[in-house]
Design an enzyme around this catalytic site. Structure first.
Site, short mmCIF file in Angstrom:
data_model
loop_
_atom_site.label_atom_id
_atom_site.label_comp_id
_atom_site.label_asym_id
_atom_site.label_seq_id
_atom_site.Cartn_x
_atom_site.Cartn_y
_atom_site.Cartn_z
N HIS A 91 0.39 -11.82 -5.37
CA HIS A 91 0.59 -10.39 -5.12
C HIS A 91 0.34 -10.11 -3.64
CE1 HIS A 91 -0.04 -6.06 -5.20
NE2 HIS A 91 0.71 -6.07 -6.28
N GLU A 139 8.33 -6.74 -4.61
CA GLU A 139 7.66 -5.49 -4.24
C GLU A 139 7.51 -5.40 -2.72
OE1 GLU A 139 3.86 -6.06 -6.49
OE2 GLU A 139 4.57 -4.29 -7.53
O1 LIG Z 1 1.44 -3.26 -6.43
C1 LIG Z 1 2.10 -2.80 -7.34
C2 LIG Z 1 2.18 -3.47 -8.66
O2 LIG Z 1 1.72 -4.80 -8.57
C3 LIG Z 1 2.80 -1.47 -7.20
O3 LIG Z 1 1.82 -0.48 -7.01
P1 LIG Z 1 2.21 1.04 -7.27
O4 LIG Z 1 2.90 1.12 -8.62
O5 LIG Z 1 0.90 1.77 -7.25
O6 LIG Z 1 3.14 1.42 -6.15
#
Ligand SMILES: O=C(CO)COP(=O)(O)O
Length: 223
Positions: A91, A139
């Site tokens: 992550h 992400e």
């Molecule tokens: O880091 C995330 C999920 O792993 C995304 O975070 P948010 O949904 O708070 O933007």
């Protein structure tokens, strides 16, 4: 294949103690009521307690170490012994080297554990897909926690990521994450080709996590 709603509980207050177990019960209700797979990505410290309430649990990180004299680490095999469904690794808030990711994916495969490999960019997602994890979560870090949904602000990241991963291995599912807060955001991500979403603050900071998870799940199930 059902869409996937993965909730990264991170270290929000609502991830722990009675609130965490209540949220796990909520996840179980949503998994029953919506035609969506709900995965809770739990903190290492209480993942077993969460899994005791709701079974589809990943832990937020794992280390490519054998069981034994290691302090403060989490061998992949420990996750298997505790009966979790899988591990999330790399992550953006807990980055690891590619060799670490590769070693975790290989050990997890031997143990029958799923891996959700995280990536910041389509290129990183494709590199992760080479290792054949079950899923890749794409992400863009700059949108995490902002409430600005990747599926609206940077839809090309999702389409490029889905294409890049498919060009490596069509068997690897892509979850979209970062800023996703509404059913509309989640629906859009699936329309762009994602198998589902990885969310955190929208659920973990919700007044009613059950309602929020149900909103996200039902929106994806309708696509
Ligand atoms: O880091 C995330 C999920 O792993 C995304 O975070 P948010 O949904 O708070 O933007």
């Amino acid at each position: 294949m059902k869409p996937v709603l993965a909730v990264n509980m991170k270290t929000y207050r609502s991830a722990f103690g009675p609130e965490g177990r209540s949220l796990a019960r909520d996840a179980g209700r949503v998994a029953q009521e919506a035609d969506v797979r709900v995965i809770l990505v739990a903190p290492l410290v209480n993942a077993s307690s969460i899994a005791g309430v709701y079974g589809d649990v990943y832990i937020q990180h794992a280390d490519p170490l054998d069981l034994g004299a290691h302090t403060g680490y989490t061998p992949v095999e420990a996750a298997a012994l505790e009966g979790f469904k899988g591990v999330m690794v790399n992550h953006s808030e807990h980055k690891v080297t590619y060799r670490h990711l590769q070693a975790v994916v290989e050990r997890a495969r031997e143990l029958g554990l799923e891996v959700l490999a995280c990536a910041d960019t389509p290129e990183e997602a494709a590199a992760a897909a080479l290792l054949k994890p079950a899923m890749v979560a794409l992400e863009p870090p700059e949108l995490i926690g902002t409430g600005i949904p990747v599926s609206r602000a940077k839809p090309e990241v999702i389409t490029r990521g889905v294409e890049a991963v498919a060009s490596v291995d069509r068997g690897v599912a892509v979850l979209a994450g970062a800023g996703i807060t509404s059913g509309e955001d989640a629906k859009r991500a699936v329309e762009l080709g994602a198998r589902g979403v990885l969310v955190a603050s929208a659920v973990m900071k919700a007044k009613d996590p059950y309602r929020k998870m149900l909103e996200l799940a039902e929106a994806m199930a309708r696509v």
